[in-house]
Design a protein around this motif. Structure first.
Motif, PDB file in Angstrom:
ATOM      1  N   LYS A 109      -3.718  -1.743   1.424  1.00  0.00           N
ATOM      2  CA  LYS A 109      -3.784  -2.155   2.833  1.00  0.00           C
ATOM      3  C   LYS A 109      -3.235  -3.564   2.991  1.00  0.00           C
ATOM      4  O   LYS A 109      -2.472  -3.845   3.918  1.00  0.00           O
ATOM      5  CB  LYS A 109      -5.230  -2.107   3.339  1.00  0.00           C
ATOM      6  N   GLN A 110      -3.633  -4.446   2.069  1.00  0.00           N
ATOM      7  CA  GLN A 110      -3.177  -5.830   2.136  1.00  0.00           C
ATOM      8  C   GLN A 110      -1.704  -5.968   1.774  1.00  0.00           C
ATOM      9  O   GLN A 110      -0.947  -6.657   2.452  1.00  0.00           O
ATOM     10  CB  GLN A 110      -4.030  -6.708   1.232  1.00  0.00           C
ATOM     11  N   SER A 111      -1.277  -5.294   0.720  1.00  0.00           N
ATOM     12  CA  SER A 111       0.109  -5.404   0.254  1.00  0.00           C
ATOM     13  C   SER A 111       1.113  -4.903   1.285  1.00  0.00           C
ATOM     14  O   SER A 111       2.177  -5.503   1.472  1.00  0.00           O
ATOM     15  CB  SER A 111       0.319  -4.612  -1.034  1.00  0.00           C
ATOM     16  N   TYR A 112       0.789  -3.777   1.906  1.00  0.00           N
ATOM     17  CA  TYR A 112       1.737  -3.145   2.830  1.00  0.00           C
ATOM     18  C   TYR A 112       1.415  -3.422   4.290  1.00  0.00           C
ATOM     19  O   TYR A 112       2.155  -2.990   5.180  1.00  0.00           O
ATOM     20  CB  TYR A 112       1.780  -1.634   2.570  1.00  0.00           C
ATOM     21  N   VAL A 114      -0.918  -2.238   6.261  1.00  0.00           N
ATOM     22  CA  VAL A 114      -1.180  -0.995   6.995  1.00  0.00           C
ATOM     23  C   VAL A 114      -2.645  -0.625   6.779  1.00  0.00           C
ATOM     24  O   VAL A 114      -3.294  -1.146   5.878  1.00  0.00           O
ATOM     25  CB  VAL A 114      -0.262   0.158   6.541  1.00  0.00           C
ATOM     26  N   GLU A 115      -3.152   0.297   7.604  1.00  0.00           N
ATOM     27  CA  GLU A 115      -4.548   0.710   7.494  1.00  0.00           C
ATOM     28  C   GLU A 115      -4.725   2.126   6.956  1.00  0.00           C
ATOM     29  O   GLU A 115      -5.822   2.495   6.546  1.00  0.00           O
ATOM     30  CB  GLU A 115      -5.240   0.601   8.859  1.00  0.00           C
ATOM     31  N   THR A 116      -3.657   2.931   6.958  1.00  0.00           N
ATOM     32  CA  THR A 116      -3.783   4.325   6.540  1.00  0.00           C
ATOM     33  C   THR A 116      -2.553   4.754   5.733  1.00  0.00           C
ATOM     34  O   THR A 116      -1.479   4.140   5.850  1.00  0.00           O
ATOM     35  CB  THR A 116      -3.889   5.264   7.761  1.00  0.00           C
ATOM     36  N   PRO A 117      -2.703   5.817   4.956  1.00  0.00           N
ATOM     37  CA  PRO A 117      -1.530   6.351   4.246  1.00  0.00           C
ATOM     38  C   PRO A 117      -0.449   6.813   5.230  1.00  0.00           C
ATOM     39  O   PRO A 117       0.747   6.681   4.944  1.00  0.00           O
ATOM     40  CB  PRO A 117      -2.085   7.539   3.460  1.00  0.00           C
ATOM     41  N   GLY A 118      -0.862   7.300   6.380  1.00  0.00           N
ATOM     42  CA  GLY A 118       0.109   7.718   7.399  1.00  0.00           C
ATOM     43  C   GLY A 118       0.958   6.556   7.885  1.00  0.00           C
ATOM     44  O   GLY A 118       2.171   6.694   8.071  1.00  0.00           O
ATOM     45  N   GLU A 119       0.318   5.423   8.107  1.00  0.00           N
ATOM     46  CA  GLU A 119       1.058   4.227   8.526  1.00  0.00           C
ATOM     47  C   GLU A 119       2.024   3.789   7.426  1.00  0.00           C
ATOM     48  O   GLU A 119       3.141   3.342   7.713  1.00  0.00           O
ATOM     49  CB  GLU A 119       0.104   3.080   8.856  1.00  0.00           C
ATOM     50  N   GLU A 134      10.600   5.437  -2.360  1.00  0.00           N
ATOM     51  CA  GLU A 134       9.912   6.291  -3.323  1.00  0.00           C
ATOM     52  C   GLU A 134       8.563   5.698  -3.718  1.00  0.00           C
ATOM     53  O   GLU A 134       7.555   6.414  -3.827  1.00  0.00           O
ATOM     54  CB  GLU A 134      10.782   6.526  -4.570  1.00  0.00           C
ATOM     55  N   THR A 135       8.519   4.390  -3.928  1.00  0.00           N
ATOM     56  CA  THR A 135       7.259   3.723  -4.272  1.00  0.00           C
ATOM     57  C   THR A 135       6.231   3.926  -3.168  1.00  0.00           C
ATOM     58  O   THR A 135       5.073   4.273  -3.439  1.00  0.00           O
ATOM     59  CB  THR A 135       7.495   2.215  -4.514  1.00  0.00           C
ATOM     60  N   ALA A 140       1.349   6.291  -0.967  1.00  0.00           N
ATOM     61  CA  ALA A 140       0.694   7.033   0.117  1.00  0.00           C
ATOM     62  C   ALA A 140       0.017   8.292  -0.424  1.00  0.00           C
ATOM     63  O   ALA A 140      -1.117   8.611  -0.040  1.00  0.00           O
ATOM     64  CB  ALA A 140       1.702   7.384   1.210  1.00  0.00           C
ATOM     65  N   SER A 141       0.691   8.980  -1.309  1.00  0.00           N
ATOM     66  CA  SER A 141       0.126  10.185  -1.908  1.00  0.00           C
ATOM     67  C   SER A 141      -1.108   9.856  -2.740  1.00  0.00           C
ATOM     68  O   SER A 141      -2.153  10.528  -2.643  1.00  0.00           O
ATOM     69  CB  SER A 141       1.186  10.873  -2.768  1.00  0.00           C
ATOM     70  N   GLU A 142      -1.028   8.821  -3.554  1.00  0.00           N
ATOM     71  CA  GLU A 142      -2.160   8.390  -4.374  1.00  0.00           C
ATOM     72  C   GLU A 142      -3.313   7.919  -3.485  1.00  0.00           C
ATOM     73  O   GLU A 142      -4.477   8.215  -3.752  1.00  0.00           O
ATOM     74  CB  GLU A 142      -1.716   7.270  -5.332  1.00  0.00           C
TER      75      GLU A 142
END
Length: 171
Positions: A109-112, A114-119, A134-135, A140-142
Motif C-alpha cells: 500500500k505504501q510502496s505503490y 494504493v489501497e487495494t489490489p484492484g487499484e 509484470e511486477t 496484485a495477485s500475491e
C-alpha cells in the motif's frame, strides 16, 4: 508398456483415485460427464464417486436447470484448512504469520500508494515499462492471495484454545 502409460502419472491410479484427484481441483462447477471425460471413466462411475464426495462434504452438488454440477465445498475446505493450521502450528507461529501477511500488504500500500489490489492493477495503465507492469501484476495477485489467507489464519487463532482442547486425546 506403451509410452503414454509410462509417462502418465495417473496410469497407476484406480478409477476412484482419478476421480477423487480431479474432483479436489474443481474450481468451477462441472458435470459428472465432464469429470468422466477428464478421468477416462464412465459417467455412471464418475457419478458414483462424485456422490460419495458430496456425502463426505468434499464436494457440493448444485442443480442448475436440468444439469447436476459438482464443485469443491469451500466452507468445508476452509474448516479443514483451519484445523490443519491449528494442528501444525503453535499460536505464536500463527500470530507471526498473521503479522507477516499484514505487513506485506501494508508495505505494498505504501510502496505503490494504493489501497487495494484492484487499484494496483489499474495503475498499470499509466506504465510503459514492461518489467514494472509484470511486477505490479504479480504483486496484485500475491496481495489477493494474502488477503484471502488472513481470515483463515485469523479463524485458526480465534478458536485455537477451543480446537486444541477438543483435538487432544485423553488417555
Amino acid at each position: 508398456m506403451p509410452d503414454k502409460a509410462r509417462n502418465d502419472p495417473h496410469a497407476s491410479m484406480t478409477r476412484g483415485e482419478r476421480i477423487r484427484a480431479a474432483a479436489r481441483t474443481l474450481r468451477t462447477p462441472r458435470t459428472a460427464s465432464w469429470v468422466a471425460n477428464e478421468t477416462e471413466v464412465s459417467v455412471k462411475t464418475a457419478q458414483k464417486y462424485l456422490n460419495q464426495l458430496v456425502e463426505d462434504n468434499v464436494l457440493r452438488k448444485i442443480e442448475q436447470g436440468d444439469q447436476t454440477l459438482y464443485c469443491v465445498d469451500q466452507l468445508m475446505a476452509t474448516y479443514r484448512e483451519v484445523a490443519a493450521l491449528q494442528r501444525e502450528h503453535s499460536r505464536e507461529e500463527l500470530t507471526n504469520a498473521l503479522d507477516s501477511l499484514r505487513s506485506k500488504i501494508t508495505g505494498w500500500k505504501q510502496s505503490y500508494e494504493v489501497e487495494t489490489p484492484g487499484e494496483l492493477r489499474a495503475s498499470i495503465a499509466d506504465l510503459d515499462d514492461a518489467d514494472e507492469v509484470e511486477t505490479r501484476r504479480e504483486v496484485a495477485s500475491e496481495w489477493e492471495h494474502l488477503s484471502d489467507r488472513i481470515p483463515v489464519v485469523r479463524a485458526a487463532l480465534n478458536e485455537y484454545d477451543w480446537a486444541t482442547k477438543r483435538d487432544s486425546i485423553s488417555a
